[in-house]
Design an enzyme around this catalytic site. Sequence first.
Site, short mmCIF file in Angstrom:
data_model
loop_
_atom_site.label_atom_id
_atom_site.label_comp_id
_atom_site.label_asym_id
_atom_site.label_seq_id
_atom_site.Cartn_x
_atom_site.Cartn_y
_atom_site.Cartn_z
N SER A 74 0.85 -1.19 0.00
CA SER A 74 0.00 0.00 0.00
C SER A 74 0.88 1.24 0.00
CB SER A 74 -0.90 0.00 1.24
OG SER A 74 -1.56 1.25 1.35
N GLY A 86 4.27 4.00 3.34
CA GLY A 86 3.88 2.79 2.62
C GLY A 86 3.98 1.60 3.55
N LYS A 87 3.43 0.48 3.17
CA LYS A 87 3.59 -0.75 3.94
C LYS A 87 3.23 -1.91 3.04
CE LYS A 87 4.51 -1.78 8.33
NZ LYS A 87 5.35 -1.01 9.26
N GLY A 88 3.89 -3.05 3.27
CA GLY A 88 3.58 -4.23 2.47
C GLY A 88 3.55 -5.46 3.33
N ASP A 137 9.93 -5.48 8.70
CA ASP A 137 8.86 -5.35 9.70
C ASP A 137 8.75 -6.74 10.36
OD1 ASP A 137 6.67 -3.42 10.67
OD2 ASP A 137 5.49 -5.18 10.19
#
Length: 417
Positions: free
Chosen positions: A60, A105-107, A146
């Site tokens: 995202s 952002g993050k995935g 993460d």
Amino acid sequence: MANEVNPFESLQEQIDDAGTYVDVAEDVLERFKQPERVLETTLSIERDDGSIATFDAYRSQFNGDRGPYKGGIRYHPGVSRDEVKALSGWMAYKTAVANIPYGGGKGGIALDPSEYSTAELERITRSYAAELRPVIGPDRDVPAPDVNTGQREMNWIKDTYEKLENTTAPGVVTGKGLESGGSEGRLEATGRSVMLTAREAFSYLGTDLEEVTVAVQGYGNAGAIAARLLADKGARIVAVSDSSGSIHDEDGLDAGAVSDRKAQSGSVTDYEDGEVGSNEDLLTADVDLLVPAALENAIDADLAEDIQADVIVEAANGPLTPDADDVLTDRDVYVLPDVLANAGGVTVSYFEWVQNRQGFYWSEERVNDELETVITDAFEDLQSAFKDRDLPNFRMAAYVVSLERIVDAYEQGGNWP
Ligand code: NAD
């Protein structure tokens, strides 16, 4: 229960609340409540036994008005589209609080990594990196580790990207190993920003860290390093815990020796000194500073009534439920929010990216000095907003300051198309 709250809806509520204190039109605010883009894909890899496994994977890109999207990649069975969207939004606010030139952002990939071999995890990661390739890059989107990912996965992503692009681009990810373009000081960075935030908070309240007693919940990367650095500044660490329980010693625990013991036996409760107790004993201990450094939602409204600490510095992401936050605000407990206190990780990620782009690598001393400047400046900005604008707590100050920065960047860009 708080665990069932949709994290993306929580994020949107927080932005709405902050919007009431910021000069921003409702329709413009709407833009900052949704990701700009979400990549959703299905990865297929061949398992070691020749069968094919498929996984849902996401990235995202929440907001890029202040710079390239920035945020980690999580491997966990609970990864979902809404979780990734929410986490990407919180990253946009965290980078803006720290005032580093990134968006959010993050995935993530929905999988339990313990069920796969190293070779399978490498194939999964490279397959994900190939899907990400068109949307990431040192100037587009810069992933980082993460939950359940680390240097190994970042090195694989970098290698896949570089091979497909036929270039070298170490700045495409951060959190790499030192030999692959990582930064000195990265492993300590989160604990260091926790210590710096605590130091600034107590200085604001007119107290020196040498007079402060501390309880730390969770003794992993963030908690154990924060405890050691706080002790180095003279604070007395009287209680620490991990998932097996807590230990308490009013005379002070040796933070480094507790880490060594945990490394040997697996738990802080095996440390020779101190009284063993429950995790709840730790959270409600009579201390000046409580550092939750374990999991989200560790403190709910009931527990918040029994907290005796004057200051809470959030090393973990989201350790308080929203109701607990309200209780603590009413009880005048100062809560220094995660977006400031654990911003050391993303800030040193930023330094790593700067060094990759410069092709010039800094000493650990320089990294730590620059980090200190970022965190003390960010504290100062939040503290001024909290005081001058009569905001309910430091968390709201963080959202107000960061939302204003994002809105300003968007408005300065003008309207296109
Ligand atoms: P970690 O896995 O190294 O450590 C977590 C610790 O919490 C372990 O000691 C574990 O035993 C303990 N724990 C788990 N459940 C517990 C419970 N119920 N009671 C007491 N202790 C418990 O993880 P970490 O990297 O230190 O991350 C901790 C938190 O900090 C997470 O919320 C993470 O998102 C946040 N954080 C970490 C970083 C970083 O750079 N490591 C950066 C930003 C935010």
